[in-house]
Design a protein around this motif. Structure first.
Motif, PDB file in Angstrom:
ATOM      1  N   LYS A  92       0.844  -1.191   0.000  1.00  0.00           N
ATOM      2  CA  LYS A  92       0.000   0.000   0.000  1.00  0.00           C
ATOM      3  C   LYS A  92       0.877   1.237   0.000  1.00  0.00           C
ATOM      4  CE  LYS A  92      -0.506  -0.145   5.031  1.00  0.00           C
ATOM      5  NZ  LYS A  92      -1.414  -0.182   6.158  1.00  0.00           N
ATOM      6  N   PHE A  93       0.276   2.377  -0.350  1.00  0.00           N
ATOM      7  CA  PHE A  93       0.998   3.635  -0.287  1.00  0.00           C
ATOM      8  C   PHE A  93       1.318   3.938   1.172  1.00  0.00           C
ATOM      9  CE2 PHE A  93      -1.532   4.768  -4.242  1.00  0.00           C
ATOM     10  CZ  PHE A  93      -0.455   4.619  -5.100  1.00  0.00           C
ATOM     11  N   MET A  94       2.501   4.499   1.428  1.00  0.00           N
ATOM     12  CA  MET A  94       2.877   4.851   2.796  1.00  0.00           C
ATOM     13  C   MET A  94       2.047   6.062   3.217  1.00  0.00           C
ATOM     14  SD  MET A  94       6.611   5.714   4.424  1.00  0.00           S
ATOM     15  CE  MET A  94       7.298   4.127   4.035  1.00  0.00           C
ATOM     16  N   TRP A  95       1.316   5.904   4.320  1.00  0.00           N
ATOM     17  CA  TRP A  95       0.411   6.952   4.796  1.00  0.00           C
ATOM     18  C   TRP A  95       0.470   7.016   6.309  1.00  0.00           C
ATOM     19  CZ3 TRP A  95      -4.074   7.344   7.780  1.00  0.00           C
ATOM     20  CH2 TRP A  95      -4.784   8.545   7.652  1.00  0.00           C
ATOM     21  N   ASN A  96       0.413   8.230   6.840  1.00  0.00           N
ATOM     22  CA  ASN A  96       0.463   8.461   8.273  1.00  0.00           C
ATOM     23  C   ASN A  96      -0.704   9.355   8.643  1.00  0.00           C
ATOM     24  OD1 ASN A  96       1.359  10.558  10.475  1.00  0.00           O
ATOM     25  ND2 ASN A  96       2.629   8.755  10.840  1.00  0.00           N
ATOM     26  N   GLU A  97      -1.391   9.033   9.737  1.00  0.00           N
ATOM     27  CA  GLU A  97      -2.583   9.802  10.121  1.00  0.00           C
ATOM     28  C   GLU A  97      -2.282  11.280  10.340  1.00  0.00           C
ATOM     29  OE1 GLU A  97      -6.127   9.701  13.456  1.00  0.00           O
ATOM     30  OE2 GLU A  97      -4.962   7.885  13.066  1.00  0.00           O
ATOM     31  N   HIS A  98      -1.112  11.590  10.854  1.00  0.00           N
ATOM     32  CA  HIS A  98      -0.745  12.981  11.129  1.00  0.00           C
ATOM     33  C   HIS A  98      -0.173  13.689   9.895  1.00  0.00           C
ATOM     34  CE1 HIS A  98       0.654  16.492  13.306  1.00  0.00           C
ATOM     35  NE2 HIS A  98       1.890  16.265  12.895  1.00  0.00           N
ATOM     36  N   LEU A  99       0.664  12.983   9.121  1.00  0.00           N
ATOM     37  CA  LEU A  99       1.383  13.604   8.007  1.00  0.00           C
ATOM     38  C   LEU A  99       0.723  13.412   6.648  1.00  0.00           C
ATOM     39  CD1 LEU A  99       4.984  12.520   9.038  1.00  0.00           C
ATOM     40  CD2 LEU A  99       3.934  14.771   9.367  1.00  0.00           C
ATOM     41  N   GLY A 100      -0.174  12.464   6.542  1.00  0.00           N
ATOM     42  CA  GLY A 100      -0.742  12.141   5.236  1.00  0.00           C
ATOM     43  C   GLY A 100       0.176  11.173   4.504  1.00  0.00           C
ATOM     44  N   PHE A 101       0.263  11.312   3.177  1.00  0.00           N
ATOM     45  CA  PHE A 101       1.140  10.437   2.395  1.00  0.00           C
ATOM     46  C   PHE A 101       2.587  10.837   2.649  1.00  0.00           C
ATOM     47  CE2 PHE A 101      -2.890  10.086   0.106  1.00  0.00           C
ATOM     48  CZ  PHE A 101      -3.008   8.715   0.062  1.00  0.00           C
ATOM     49  N   VAL A 102       3.445   9.844   2.796  1.00  0.00           N
ATOM     50  CA  VAL A 102       4.854  10.076   3.093  1.00  0.00           C
ATOM     51  C   VAL A 102       5.645   9.837   1.812  1.00  0.00           C
ATOM     52  CG1 VAL A 102       6.824   9.382   4.515  1.00  0.00           C
ATOM     53  CG2 VAL A 102       4.503   9.350   5.474  1.00  0.00           C
ATOM     54  N   LEU A 103       6.320  10.882   1.355  1.00  0.00           N
ATOM     55  CA  LEU A 103       7.093  10.812   0.120  1.00  0.00           C
ATOM     56  C   LEU A 103       8.558  11.077   0.416  1.00  0.00           C
ATOM     57  CD1 LEU A 103       4.100  12.199  -0.569  1.00  0.00           C
ATOM     58  CD2 LEU A 103       4.991  11.800  -2.838  1.00  0.00           C
ATOM     59  N   THR A 104       9.412  10.914  -0.587  1.00  0.00           N
ATOM     60  CA  THR A 104      10.844  11.097  -0.401  1.00  0.00           C
ATOM     61  C   THR A 104      11.178  12.507   0.068  1.00  0.00           C
ATOM     62  OG1 THR A 104      11.264   9.466  -2.120  1.00  0.00           O
ATOM     63  CG2 THR A 104      13.078  10.913  -1.548  1.00  0.00           C
ATOM     64  N   CYS A 105      10.609  13.506  -0.572  1.00  0.00           N
ATOM     65  CA  CYS A 105      10.892  14.898  -0.228  1.00  0.00           C
ATOM     66  C   CYS A 105       9.888  15.370   0.831  1.00  0.00           C
ATOM     67  CB  CYS A 105      10.808  15.786  -1.456  1.00  0.00           C
ATOM     68  SG  CYS A 105      11.190  17.510  -1.122  1.00  0.00           S
ATOM     69  N   PRO A 106      10.371  15.869   1.969  1.00  0.00           N
ATOM     70  CA  PRO A 106       9.456  16.320   3.019  1.00  0.00           C
ATOM     71  C   PRO A 106       8.486  17.412   2.566  1.00  0.00           C
ATOM     72  CG  PRO A 106      11.691  16.199   3.863  1.00  0.00           C
ATOM     73  CD  PRO A 106      11.773  15.960   2.381  1.00  0.00           C
ATOM     74  N   SER A 107       8.859  18.176   1.548  1.00  0.00           N
ATOM     75  CA  SER A 107       7.966  19.244   1.072  1.00  0.00           C
ATOM     76  C   SER A 107       6.706  18.688   0.425  1.00  0.00           C
ATOM     77  CB  SER A 107       8.692  20.162   0.083  1.00  0.00           C
ATOM     78  OG  SER A 107       8.989  19.463  -1.110  1.00  0.00           O
ATOM     79  N   ASN A 108       6.690  17.396   0.125  1.00  0.00           N
ATOM     80  CA  ASN A 108       5.521  16.779  -0.501  1.00  0.00           C
ATOM     81  C   ASN A 108       4.638  16.012   0.472  1.00  0.00           C
ATOM     82  OD1 ASN A 108       5.980  17.685  -3.144  1.00  0.00           O
ATOM     83  ND2 ASN A 108       7.470  16.071  -3.490  1.00  0.00           N
ATOM     84  N   LEU A 109       4.966  16.044   1.776  1.00  0.00           N
ATOM     85  CA  LEU A 109       4.126  15.378   2.764  1.00  0.00           C
ATOM     86  C   LEU A 109       2.691  15.888   2.679  1.00  0.00           C
ATOM     87  CD1 LEU A 109       6.413  15.436   5.929  1.00  0.00           C
ATOM     88  CD2 LEU A 109       5.748  13.427   4.603  1.00  0.00           C
ATOM     89  N   GLY A 110       1.754  15.047   2.977  1.00  0.00           N
ATOM     90  CA  GLY A 110       0.333  15.428   2.947  1.00  0.00           C
ATOM     91  C   GLY A 110      -0.346  14.740   1.784  1.00  0.00           C
TER      92      GLY A 110
END
Length: 201
Positions: A92-110
């Protein structure tokens, strides 16, 4: 694939090139290049999946013209199909309840969503308030060559500055509304009129 075919795909924004940014290369992004990297695109070349460019997957919907609704619908349908295939493999796509989707670049969190429009803004971009206008519209600019590129002819890739704190629909709508305002400003300036009353507060 021949070198000529590869260059054409890169020029058409269908294929990514080896990263050259020191920020990316120092993090090891170009190691083992080009092993374990690839792209998939549909026959119309308006829906693409990049594998291991910066993120594990980058899902892209694009086309020439201004029909953002169709582009976004294709993106939503495509991402559902990709997610279904991933789930079928037990992933599944990496997802966190607080951050949303977790991507390589922190600027793309959410949401991880960057909605960009290539638009020519020769006059507006020469206005000293241009960067402030973009900031107030929650938009950002780059050249059409991608990250860390500048516009060479007044054509910019205008996109949402935020990835987190808003829904995907809200982010796309911000870009639609913001680009419409920028185009209206450009037309006023081309006619020799002032845009003072159009500046966002």
């Amino acid at each position: 694939m021949t070198d000529k075919e590869q260059e054409q795909l890169i020029d058409d924004h269908f294929l990514f090139d080896k990263p050259v940014s020191p920020l990316l290369t120092s993090a090891g992004m170009a190691r083992d290049w080009p092993d374990a990297r690839g792209i998939w695109h549909n026959n119309a070349k308006n829906f693409l999946v990049w594998i291991n460019e910066e993120d594990h997957l980058r899902i892209i919907s694009m086309e020439t013209g201004g029909n953002m609704k169709i582009v976004f619908e294709r993106f939503c349908q495509g991402i559902e199909k990709v997610e279904k295939l991933i789930k079928h493999q037990g992933k599944k796509f990496m997802w966190n309840e607080h951050l949303g989707f977790v991507l390589t670049c922190p600027s793309n969190l959410g949401t991880g969503l960057r909605c960009g429009v290539h638009v020519k803004l020769v006059k507006v971009s020469q206005d000293e308030r241009f960067n402030d206008i973009l900031l107030k519209l929650r938009l950002q600019k780059r050249g059409t060559g991608g990250v860390d590129t500048a516009s060479t002819d007044g054509t910019f890739d205008i996109s949402n500055a935020d990835r987190i704190g808003f829904s995907e629909v809200e982010l796309v709508q911000m870009v639609i509304d913001g680009v419409k305002l920028l185009v209206d400003m450009e037309k006023k300036l081309e006619s020799g009129d002032s845009i003072d009353d159009m500046i966002p507060k």
